[in-house]
Motif scaffolding. Sequence first.
Motif, mmCIF file in Angstrom:
data_model
loop_
_atom_site.group_PDB
_atom_site.id
_atom_site.type_symbol
_atom_site.label_atom_id
_atom_site.label_comp_id
_atom_site.label_asym_id
_atom_site.label_seq_id
_atom_site.Cartn_x
_atom_site.Cartn_y
_atom_site.Cartn_z
ATOM 1 N N VAL A 39 33.166 41.659 40.928
ATOM 2 C CA VAL A 39 33.201 41.362 42.355
ATOM 3 C C VAL A 39 34.020 42.450 43.048
ATOM 4 O O VAL A 39 35.151 42.738 42.655
ATOM 5 C CB VAL A 39 33.847 39.976 42.618
ATOM 6 C CG1 VAL A 39 33.936 39.693 44.106
ATOM 7 C CG2 VAL A 39 33.078 38.886 41.892
ATOM 8 N N SER A 41 36.141 43.867 46.118
ATOM 9 C CA SER A 41 37.019 43.313 47.136
ATOM 10 C C SER A 41 36.865 44.142 48.412
ATOM 11 O O SER A 41 36.788 45.370 48.354
ATOM 12 C CB SER A 41 38.463 43.359 46.642
ATOM 13 O OG SER A 41 39.330 42.871 47.633
ATOM 14 N N GLY A 42 36.809 43.485 49.543
ATOM 15 C CA GLY A 42 36.651 44.182 50.814
ATOM 16 C C GLY A 42 37.779 45.171 51.058
ATOM 17 O O GLY A 42 38.947 44.813 51.035
ATOM 18 N N GLU A 44 38.895 47.532 49.154
ATOM 19 C CA GLU A 44 39.499 48.088 47.935
ATOM 20 C C GLU A 44 38.412 48.802 47.143
ATOM 21 O O GLU A 44 37.530 48.161 46.578
ATOM 22 C CB GLU A 44 40.112 46.970 47.086
ATOM 23 C CG GLU A 44 40.740 47.427 45.799
ATOM 24 C CD GLU A 44 41.838 48.442 45.991
ATOM 25 O OE1 GLU A 44 41.618 49.619 45.626
ATOM 26 O OE2 GLU A 44 42.914 48.085 46.515
ATOM 27 N N LYS A 48 36.849 46.961 40.710
ATOM 28 C CA LYS A 48 36.210 45.678 40.967
ATOM 29 C C LYS A 48 36.928 44.631 40.136
ATOM 30 O O LYS A 48 37.395 44.914 39.033
ATOM 31 C CB LYS A 48 34.736 45.718 40.568
ATOM 32 C CG LYS A 48 33.894 46.612 41.438
ATOM 33 C CD LYS A 48 32.451 46.563 40.985
ATOM 34 C CE LYS A 48 31.602 47.469 41.844
ATOM 35 N NZ LYS A 48 30.199 47.449 41.425
ATOM 36 N N TYR A 49 37.027 43.426 40.677
ATOM 37 C CA TYR A 49 37.602 42.327 39.923
ATOM 38 C C TYR A 49 36.566 41.859 38.905
ATOM 39 O O TYR A 49 35.377 41.758 39.211
ATOM 40 C CB TYR A 49 37.990 41.165 40.845
ATOM 41 C CG TYR A 49 39.145 41.500 41.752
ATOM 42 C CD1 TYR A 49 40.449 41.435 41.281
ATOM 43 C CD2 TYR A 49 38.935 41.878 43.068
ATOM 44 C CE1 TYR A 49 41.518 41.742 42.102
ATOM 45 C CE2 TYR A 49 39.994 42.190 43.895
ATOM 46 C CZ TYR A 49 41.283 42.120 43.409
ATOM 47 O OH TYR A 49 42.336 42.428 44.220
#
Length: 146
Positions: A39, A41-42, A44, A48-49
């Motif tokens: 996922v 992150s907006g 960043e 990715k997470y």
Amino acid sequence: MAEQSDYPIGFYFKLIVNGEETSFQEVSGISKGLSVEEVASGGENRFKYRIPNIPKYSSLVLKRGLASADSELINWCKSTIDEGVINPITTQDISVSLMDAEGSVLMVWTFNNAYPVKYSVSDLSSQENEMLIETIEFAYTYFNTA
């Protein structure tokens, strides 16, 4: 330090399909892992997470010398694979038990709601003198270890 004889060996096992013991020379695919979803992150952009998701299981693959075409296991494979989704698929539990040298059960893997998804026979060749091997691949919902 443990003696070498204390470690289990991988060639002494038994297989039970639908409550009936059957013989195979090889069992593979006893594997599971955790799938992950990436996922962003907006704002960043460096990474990715990686979020854990549902468990992922390999197919159970059984191999043996070509057996009688009239066995219950082969009939189950034929009806499931040949009929496709015309009729409801019948699932069965499959248990693989690892045995010690005296024949006592060390560990049991139970594959729940299994059904055959592939049946194949090794290549025929007049140039080789090898045993004909049949391979059956199963999908299943999950497996337990006891």
